[in-house]
Design an enzyme around this catalytic site. Structure first.
Site, PDB file in Angstrom:
ATOM      1  N   LYS A  32       0.837  -1.208   0.000  1.00 56.32           N
ATOM      2  CA  LYS A  32       0.000   0.000   0.000  1.00 56.32           C
ATOM      3  C   LYS A  32       0.873   1.261   0.000  1.00 56.32           C
ATOM      4  CE  LYS A  32      -2.051  -1.119   3.898  1.00 56.32           C
ATOM      5  NZ  LYS A  32      -1.335  -2.372   4.199  1.00 56.32           N
ATOM      6  N   ARG A  47      -9.855   0.421   8.704  1.00 55.72           N
ATOM      7  CA  ARG A  47      -9.288  -0.888   8.987  1.00 55.72           C
ATOM      8  C   ARG A  47     -10.267  -1.777   9.743  1.00 55.72           C
ATOM      9  NH1 ARG A  47      -3.530   0.222   8.832  1.00 55.72           N
ATOM     10  NH2 ARG A  47      -2.389  -1.656   9.298  1.00 55.72           N
ATOM     11  N   ARG A 107      11.970  -5.555   4.545  1.00 49.69           N
ATOM     12  CA  ARG A 107      11.664  -4.130   4.315  1.00 49.69           C
ATOM     13  C   ARG A 107      12.611  -3.234   5.112  1.00 49.69           C
ATOM     14  NH1 ARG A 107       5.788  -1.682   5.325  1.00 49.69           N
ATOM     15  NH2 ARG A 107       6.066  -2.596   7.400  1.00 49.69           N
ATOM     16  N   ARG A 156      11.403  -1.376  10.815  1.00 52.66           N
ATOM     17  CA  ARG A 156      10.336  -1.000  11.747  1.00 52.66           C
ATOM     18  C   ARG A 156      10.260  -1.997  12.894  1.00 52.66           C
ATOM     19  NH1 ARG A 156       5.007   0.459   8.257  1.00 52.66           N
ATOM     20  NH2 ARG A 156       4.060  -0.935   9.776  1.00 52.66           N
ATOM     21  N   ARG A 208       0.000  -9.175  13.297  1.00 50.77           N
ATOM     22  CA  ARG A 208      -0.673  -8.177  12.447  1.00 50.77           C
ATOM     23  C   ARG A 208      -1.531  -8.862  11.387  1.00 50.77           C
ATOM     24  NH1 ARG A 208       4.455  -5.106  10.543  1.00 50.77           N
ATOM     25  NH2 ARG A 208       3.074  -3.933   9.183  1.00 50.77           N
TER      26      ARG A 208
HETATM   27  P1  AP5 Z   1       4.860  -1.569   1.773  1.00 53.27           P
HETATM   28  O1  AP5 Z   1       4.485  -0.739   0.590  1.00 53.27           O
HETATM   29  O2  AP5 Z   1       5.662  -0.938   2.858  1.00 53.27           O
HETATM   30  O3  AP5 Z   1       3.548  -2.298   2.362  1.00 53.27           O
HETATM   31  P2  AP5 Z   1       2.322  -1.713   3.172  1.00 53.27           P
HETATM   32  O4  AP5 Z   1       1.111  -2.399   2.647  1.00 53.27           O
HETATM   33  O5  AP5 Z   1       2.319  -0.216   3.172  1.00 53.27           O
HETATM   34  O6  AP5 Z   1       2.707  -2.296   4.601  1.00 53.27           O
HETATM   35  P3  AP5 Z   1       2.596  -1.689   6.051  1.00 53.27           P
HETATM   36  O7  AP5 Z   1       3.350  -2.639   6.947  1.00 53.27           O
HETATM   37  O8  AP5 Z   1       3.032  -0.260   6.111  1.00 53.27           O
HETATM   38  O9  AP5 Z   1       1.085  -1.807   6.288  1.00 53.27           O
HETATM   39  P4  AP5 Z   1       0.392  -1.891   7.613  1.00 53.27           P
HETATM   40  O10 AP5 Z   1      -1.005  -1.742   7.131  1.00 53.27           O
HETATM   41  O11 AP5 Z   1       0.644  -3.072   8.454  1.00 53.27           O
HETATM   42  O12 AP5 Z   1       1.063  -0.724   8.466  1.00 53.27           O
HETATM   43  P5  AP5 Z   1       0.595   0.732   8.848  1.00 53.27           P
HETATM   44  O13 AP5 Z   1       1.785   1.576   8.855  1.00 53.27           O
HETATM   45  O14 AP5 Z   1      -0.616   1.147   8.081  1.00 53.27           O
HETATM   46  O15 AP5 Z   1       5.623  -2.876   1.207  1.00 53.27           O
HETATM   47  C1  AP5 Z   1       6.145  -3.853   2.078  1.00 53.27           C
HETATM   48  C2  AP5 Z   1       7.487  -4.385   1.537  1.00 53.27           C
HETATM   49  O16 AP5 Z   1       7.244  -5.090   0.304  1.00 53.27           O
HETATM   50  C3  AP5 Z   1       8.486  -3.264   1.200  1.00 53.27           C
HETATM   51  O17 AP5 Z   1       9.778  -3.700   1.529  1.00 53.27           O
HETATM   52  C4  AP5 Z   1       8.359  -3.090  -0.341  1.00 53.27           C
HETATM   53  O18 AP5 Z   1       9.556  -2.674  -0.929  1.00 53.27           O
HETATM   54  C5  AP5 Z   1       7.973  -4.494  -0.796  1.00 53.27           C
HETATM   55  N1  AP5 Z   1       7.051  -4.497  -1.924  1.00 53.27           N
HETATM   56  C6  AP5 Z   1       6.012  -3.628  -2.144  1.00 53.27           C
HETATM   57  N2  AP5 Z   1       5.369  -3.949  -3.289  1.00 53.27           N
HETATM   58  C7  AP5 Z   1       5.993  -5.051  -3.776  1.00 53.27           C
HETATM   59  C8  AP5 Z   1       5.780  -5.887  -4.931  1.00 53.27           C
HETATM   60  N3  AP5 Z   1       4.784  -5.631  -5.803  1.00 53.27           N
HETATM   61  N4  AP5 Z   1       6.603  -6.947  -5.117  1.00 53.27           N
HETATM   62  C9  AP5 Z   1       7.620  -7.218  -4.241  1.00 53.27           C
HETATM   63  N5  AP5 Z   1       7.876  -6.462  -3.132  1.00 53.27           N
HETATM   64  C10 AP5 Z   1       7.079  -5.406  -2.904  1.00 53.27           C
HETATM   65  O19 AP5 Z   1       0.077   0.489  10.350  1.00 53.27           O
HETATM   66  C11 AP5 Z   1       0.970   0.181  11.390  1.00 53.27           C
HETATM   67  C12 AP5 Z   1       0.210   0.089  12.702  1.00 53.27           C
HETATM   68  O20 AP5 Z   1      -0.427   1.346  13.009  1.00 53.27           O
HETATM   69  C13 AP5 Z   1      -0.933  -0.935  12.745  1.00 53.27           C
HETATM   70  O21 AP5 Z   1      -0.474  -2.241  13.022  1.00 53.27           O
HETATM   71  C14 AP5 Z   1      -1.811  -0.352  13.875  1.00 53.27           C
HETATM   72  O22 AP5 Z   1      -1.266  -0.619  15.151  1.00 53.27           O
HETATM   73  C15 AP5 Z   1      -1.702   1.140  13.616  1.00 53.27           C
HETATM   74  N6  AP5 Z   1      -2.747   1.639  12.707  1.00 53.27           N
HETATM   75  C16 AP5 Z   1      -2.554   2.219  11.476  1.00 53.27           C
HETATM   76  N7  AP5 Z   1      -3.728   2.537  10.914  1.00 53.27           N
HETATM   77  C17 AP5 Z   1      -4.689   2.145  11.784  1.00 53.27           C
HETATM   78  C18 AP5 Z   1      -6.117   2.182  11.746  1.00 53.27           C
HETATM   79  N8  AP5 Z   1      -6.788   2.680  10.691  1.00 53.27           N
HETATM   80  N9  AP5 Z   1      -6.787   1.683  12.813  1.00 53.27           N
HETATM   81  C19 AP5 Z   1      -6.146   1.203  13.893  1.00 53.27           C
HETATM   82  N10 AP5 Z   1      -4.806   1.130  13.985  1.00 53.27           N
HETATM   83  C20 AP5 Z   1      -4.076   1.593  12.940  1.00 53.27           C
END
Ligand code: AP5
Length: 216
Positions: A13, A88, A122, A155, A166
């Protein structure tokens, strides 16, 4: 253009969000980035959510909804925005409907097995949010950001144990949103195979959104 990027942790994402915001000049609103910035700053919000975020659980719905509601009032969101990581839960999606319409939900689909490999490789540049992968998207110089040369970090919630947690939270609380948006006639729900290379996915998404821009 008001978009939601759905997908499990590590589905890509954030990677696609950066490419969409560059191309279409709409801001990326990543609740994860906002929460991590608050944690790093040591603000009241940061102290409240630190343990929750680092252990892979979800922050309470009211907290994240308020953050998003405030953020989309900013002038840079007037011609659209991209929500990355929000909503979410069904409760968050229902709350969002009370203050904004949505045009597209783009769901990036990747299996759990691939997610564990992706997140353990990552690396991020915390100041800019630039995302790398040691194998799939390596920086020019190992461990350093391409633009500033500053060190990349892993991270705290990217350890295998926390990633498994997660994913469990995602399957229980977030994946019901797929069905929710598929049934919602007011939004266009598009599911994409997130195992395709970054550039191929980027091309598909950009073609789709360019058509949208031409229609409106
Ligand atoms: P990346 O693009 O970083 O993936 P992502 O989907 O953004 O992953 P996140 O870990 O950031 O998502 P998340 O939803 O768990 O975390 P968030 O920060 O929102 O890609 C991942 C890796 O794959 C990278 O190394 C990239 O290079 C590689 N890659 C990408 N595309 C690729 C492809 N096509 N092929 C191969 N490799 C590829 O949330 C973190 C925490 O915050 C949550 O756990 C929760 O505690 C809190 N939080 C955030 N939002 C909320 C909410 N709305 N409600 C409640 N708690 C929340």
């Amino acid at each position: 253009m008001r978009l939601i990027l759905l997908g499990s942790p590590g589905a890509g994402k954030g990677t696609q969000a950066k490419l969409i915001t560059e191309r279409f000049s709409i801001p990326q609103i990543s609740t994860g980035d906002i929460l991590r910035a608050a944690i790093q700053k040591g603000s009241t919000l940061g102290k409240e959510v630190k343990e929750i975020v680092e252990s892979g659980r979800l922050v309470p719905d009211e907290i994240v909804t308020q953050l998003v509601q405030e953020r989309i009032k900013e002038p840079d969101c007037r011609s659209g925005f991209l929500l990355d990581g929000y909503p979410r839960t069904i409760a968050q999606a229902e709350a969002l409907e009370q203050f904004s319409a949505i045009d597209y939900v783009i769901d990036i689909d990747v299996s759990d097995r691939e997610i564990i490999e992706r997140l353990s490789g990552r690396r991020i540049h915390p100041q800019s949010g630039r995302i790398y992968h040691i194998k799939h998207q390596p920086p020019h110089e190992a461990g350093k950001d391409d633009v500033t040369g500053e060190p990349l970090i892993q991270r705290k919630d990217d350890t295998e144990e926390t990633v498994r947690k997660r994913l469990a939270v995602y399957h229980e609380q977030t994946s019901p949103l797929r069905n929710y948006y598929q049934q919602n006639k007011a939004v266009r729900y598009i599911k994409l195979d997130g195992t395709k290379p970054v550039d191929e996915l980027k091309k598909t998404i950009h073609e789709l959104l360019t058509q949208h821009k031409e229609v409106i």
